[in-house]
Design a protein around this motif. Sequence first.
Motif, PDB file in Angstrom:
ATOM      1  N   ARG A  58       7.692  15.381   7.346  1.00  0.00           N
ATOM      2  CA  ARG A  58       8.013  16.200   8.511  1.00  0.00           C
ATOM      3  C   ARG A  58       7.044  15.808   9.607  1.00  0.00           C
ATOM      4  O   ARG A  58       6.073  15.094   9.344  1.00  0.00           O
ATOM      5  CB  ARG A  58       7.904  17.701   8.189  1.00  0.00           C
ATOM      6  CG  ARG A  58       6.561  18.125   7.621  1.00  0.00           C
ATOM      7  CD  ARG A  58       6.425  19.630   7.616  1.00  0.00           C
ATOM      8  NE  ARG A  58       6.492  20.150   8.970  1.00  0.00           N
ATOM      9  CZ  ARG A  58       6.630  21.443   9.252  1.00  0.00           C
ATOM     10  NH1 ARG A  58       6.727  22.327   8.285  1.00  0.00           N
ATOM     11  NH2 ARG A  58       6.669  21.842  10.506  1.00  0.00           N
ATOM     12  N   PRO A  59       7.259  16.215  10.847  1.00  0.00           N
ATOM     13  CA  PRO A  59       6.324  15.822  11.904  1.00  0.00           C
ATOM     14  C   PRO A  59       4.899  16.232  11.569  1.00  0.00           C
ATOM     15  O   PRO A  59       4.607  17.401  11.303  1.00  0.00           O
ATOM     16  CB  PRO A  59       6.848  16.575  13.137  1.00  0.00           C
ATOM     17  CG  PRO A  59       8.299  16.774  12.859  1.00  0.00           C
ATOM     18  CD  PRO A  59       8.421  16.947  11.389  1.00  0.00           C
ATOM     19  N   GLY A  60       4.007  15.245  11.547  1.00  0.00           N
ATOM     20  CA  GLY A  60       2.606  15.501  11.280  1.00  0.00           C
ATOM     21  C   GLY A  60       2.193  15.417   9.836  1.00  0.00           C
ATOM     22  O   GLY A  60       1.001  15.520   9.532  1.00  0.00           O
ATOM     23  N   LEU A  61       3.134  15.219   8.897  1.00  0.00           N
ATOM     24  CA  LEU A  61       2.802  15.162   7.472  1.00  0.00           C
ATOM     25  C   LEU A  61       3.451  13.940   6.840  1.00  0.00           C
ATOM     26  O   LEU A  61       4.664  13.746   6.950  1.00  0.00           O
ATOM     27  CB  LEU A  61       3.284  16.421   6.755  1.00  0.00           C
ATOM     28  CG  LEU A  61       3.097  16.457   5.232  1.00  0.00           C
ATOM     29  CD1 LEU A  61       1.615  16.436   4.871  1.00  0.00           C
ATOM     30  CD2 LEU A  61       3.787  17.675   4.639  1.00  0.00           C
ATOM     31  N   VAL A  62       2.647  13.106   6.181  1.00  0.00           N
ATOM     32  CA  VAL A  62       3.163  11.922   5.497  1.00  0.00           C
ATOM     33  C   VAL A  62       2.573  11.850   4.094  1.00  0.00           C
ATOM     34  O   VAL A  62       1.470  12.340   3.829  1.00  0.00           O
ATOM     35  CB  VAL A  62       2.839  10.613   6.260  1.00  0.00           C
ATOM     36  CG1 VAL A  62       3.474  10.592   7.631  1.00  0.00           C
ATOM     37  CG2 VAL A  62       1.337  10.399   6.353  1.00  0.00           C
ATOM     38  N   PHE A  63       3.329  11.236   3.192  1.00  0.00           N
ATOM     39  CA  PHE A  63       2.863  10.929   1.848  1.00  0.00           C
ATOM     40  C   PHE A  63       2.758   9.407   1.726  1.00  0.00           C
ATOM     41  O   PHE A  63       3.593   8.673   2.274  1.00  0.00           O
ATOM     42  CB  PHE A  63       3.812  11.492   0.792  1.00  0.00           C
ATOM     43  CG  PHE A  63       3.884  12.986   0.800  1.00  0.00           C
ATOM     44  CD1 PHE A  63       2.887  13.746   0.220  1.00  0.00           C
ATOM     45  CD2 PHE A  63       4.947  13.639   1.414  1.00  0.00           C
ATOM     46  CE1 PHE A  63       2.937  15.131   0.235  1.00  0.00           C
ATOM     47  CE2 PHE A  63       5.016  15.019   1.439  1.00  0.00           C
ATOM     48  CZ  PHE A  63       4.002  15.775   0.843  1.00  0.00           C
ATOM     49  N   SER A  64       1.729   8.936   1.024  1.00  0.00           N
ATOM     50  CA  SER A  64       1.461   7.500   1.003  1.00  0.00           C
ATOM     51  C   SER A  64       1.125   7.032  -0.403  1.00  0.00           C
ATOM     52  O   SER A  64       0.788   7.823  -1.290  1.00  0.00           O
ATOM     53  CB  SER A  64       0.301   7.165   1.952  1.00  0.00           C
ATOM     54  OG  SER A  64      -0.877   7.852   1.561  1.00  0.00           O
ATOM     55  N   GLY A  65       1.216   5.719  -0.593  1.00  0.00           N
ATOM     56  CA  GLY A  65       0.850   5.087  -1.848  1.00  0.00           C
ATOM     57  C   GLY A  65       0.431   3.655  -1.611  1.00  0.00           C
ATOM     58  O   GLY A  65       0.821   3.029  -0.608  1.00  0.00           O
ATOM     59  N   ALA A  66      -0.409   3.124  -2.503  1.00  0.00           N
ATOM     60  CA  ALA A  66      -0.887   1.749  -2.373  1.00  0.00           C
ATOM     61  C   ALA A  66      -1.071   1.145  -3.754  1.00  0.00           C
ATOM     62  O   ALA A  66      -1.596   1.800  -4.667  1.00  0.00           O
ATOM     63  CB  ALA A  66      -2.195   1.689  -1.594  1.00  0.00           C
ATOM     64  N   LEU A  67      -0.629  -0.099  -3.903  1.00  0.00           N
ATOM     65  CA  LEU A  67      -0.808  -0.851  -5.147  1.00  0.00           C
ATOM     66  C   LEU A  67      -1.603  -2.105  -4.817  1.00  0.00           C
ATOM     67  O   LEU A  67      -1.105  -3.011  -4.142  1.00  0.00           O
ATOM     68  CB  LEU A  67       0.548  -1.231  -5.742  1.00  0.00           C
ATOM     69  CG  LEU A  67       0.497  -2.125  -6.991  1.00  0.00           C
ATOM     70  CD1 LEU A  67      -0.219  -1.417  -8.130  1.00  0.00           C
ATOM     71  CD2 LEU A  67       1.899  -2.556  -7.408  1.00  0.00           C
ATOM     72  N   PRO A  68      -2.874  -2.208  -5.267  1.00  0.00           N
ATOM     73  CA  PRO A  68      -3.700  -3.388  -4.979  1.00  0.00           C
ATOM     74  C   PRO A  68      -3.639  -4.415  -6.112  1.00  0.00           C
ATOM     75  O   PRO A  68      -3.712  -4.067  -7.292  1.00  0.00           O
ATOM     76  CB  PRO A  68      -5.106  -2.790  -4.853  1.00  0.00           C
ATOM     77  CG  PRO A  68      -5.088  -1.599  -5.756  1.00  0.00           C
ATOM     78  CD  PRO A  68      -3.664  -1.101  -5.827  1.00  0.00           C
ATOM     79  N   LEU A  69      -3.523  -5.682  -5.719  1.00  0.00           N
ATOM     80  CA  LEU A  69      -3.500  -6.793  -6.660  1.00  0.00           C
ATOM     81  C   LEU A  69      -4.474  -7.863  -6.178  1.00  0.00           C
ATOM     82  O   LEU A  69      -4.791  -7.937  -4.985  1.00  0.00           O
ATOM     83  CB  LEU A  69      -2.092  -7.394  -6.767  1.00  0.00           C
ATOM     84  CG  LEU A  69      -0.955  -6.453  -7.162  1.00  0.00           C
ATOM     85  CD1 LEU A  69       0.390  -7.132  -6.950  1.00  0.00           C
ATOM     86  CD2 LEU A  69      -1.102  -5.999  -8.604  1.00  0.00           C
ATOM     87  N   GLY A  70      -4.933  -8.704  -7.088  1.00  0.00           N
ATOM     88  CA  GLY A  70      -5.836  -9.778  -6.705  1.00  0.00           C
ATOM     89  C   GLY A  70      -5.697 -10.990  -7.587  1.00  0.00           C
ATOM     90  O   GLY A  70      -5.375 -10.876  -8.784  1.00  0.00           O
TER      91      GLY A  70
END
Length: 307
Positions: A75-87
């Motif tokens: 919604r405006p002003g609210l976000v959900f996030s995710g990250a997958l790091p690889l190397g």
Amino acid sequence: MWFSFALLLAAQADIQAQIDAPPLPPLPPWSTEQLDPSGLTRFNLVTRATFADGQGPFSSSSAWSTEIRAQVRARPGLVFSGALPLGITNGYESDARLVIGNLALGASFGGVVVETPELVLRVGGGLDAYLPTAPSSETTQAALLLFGAFRGYEVQLYLPQTLSFRGRLHVEASIGAVTLGGELGLVPAISLPRGDQGLVMLFGGAARAGINLGVAEPYLEFSGATALGGIGDVAPPVQMTPGLRLNLLDAFQPAIFVSFNFVAPDALLFGLDLASALRPTSKSRDRENPTSVDILDVEETERDFDF
């Protein structure tokens, strides 16, 4: 013939609709490192690479980190996030090796608190959790610590078998074409391997300055972290990152950058951020605006057509 005529009319109507449609709002600047207070839905594929071997910036050895990042606007002003790091490492006292870092999940909020013709002030905050998916073995630990040095501000992405959380606050001001921003984060991290349990408290920060030139935004960032207390010795050097973000299309904003530090100046990091952000359309802005008129509202419609 009639079919061709219909196609011509449809194409003309589509062109006219695009001309009459209000222009999309300009994208606010954002950082590869920091929280996004504008809260846009976006995708980032961030790659960092170094070819240094301790003797010079270029050698036959190489290390590549890739972070797959996504954030979704709830919604405006609210976000959900995710990250997958690889190397991937090659030539650093071992054969080519692929490692996975700690999966990150989080939520953030933000918005504009002051908006005048001369100044736009945005603030935001967030909470992230880093799950202990990075393995802790003799064959992978050295590689993970190397990739942790890639990320002075978010080293917890690559700490082996470590559960951590991050709370952060962000402030950003745009004055004309210039945007200045800063962020502070506090990270409690718990080491999980048997016989080595312990807690470390990390404190990190990042600062950014950029100039919006329309199709391009040159910027300069500083980021780093240090341990306030606890076990271990987590103290990556402060990184300086000049870069350039391009606004090539409505939904494609890649960036190229170089990071270096003054402790090991030969350890250059070359980076590429393939970013895509979605701006709210006029229809979604109307849905977010409670004063917009709904044509399906019978009472409103009757008032509009009351003769």
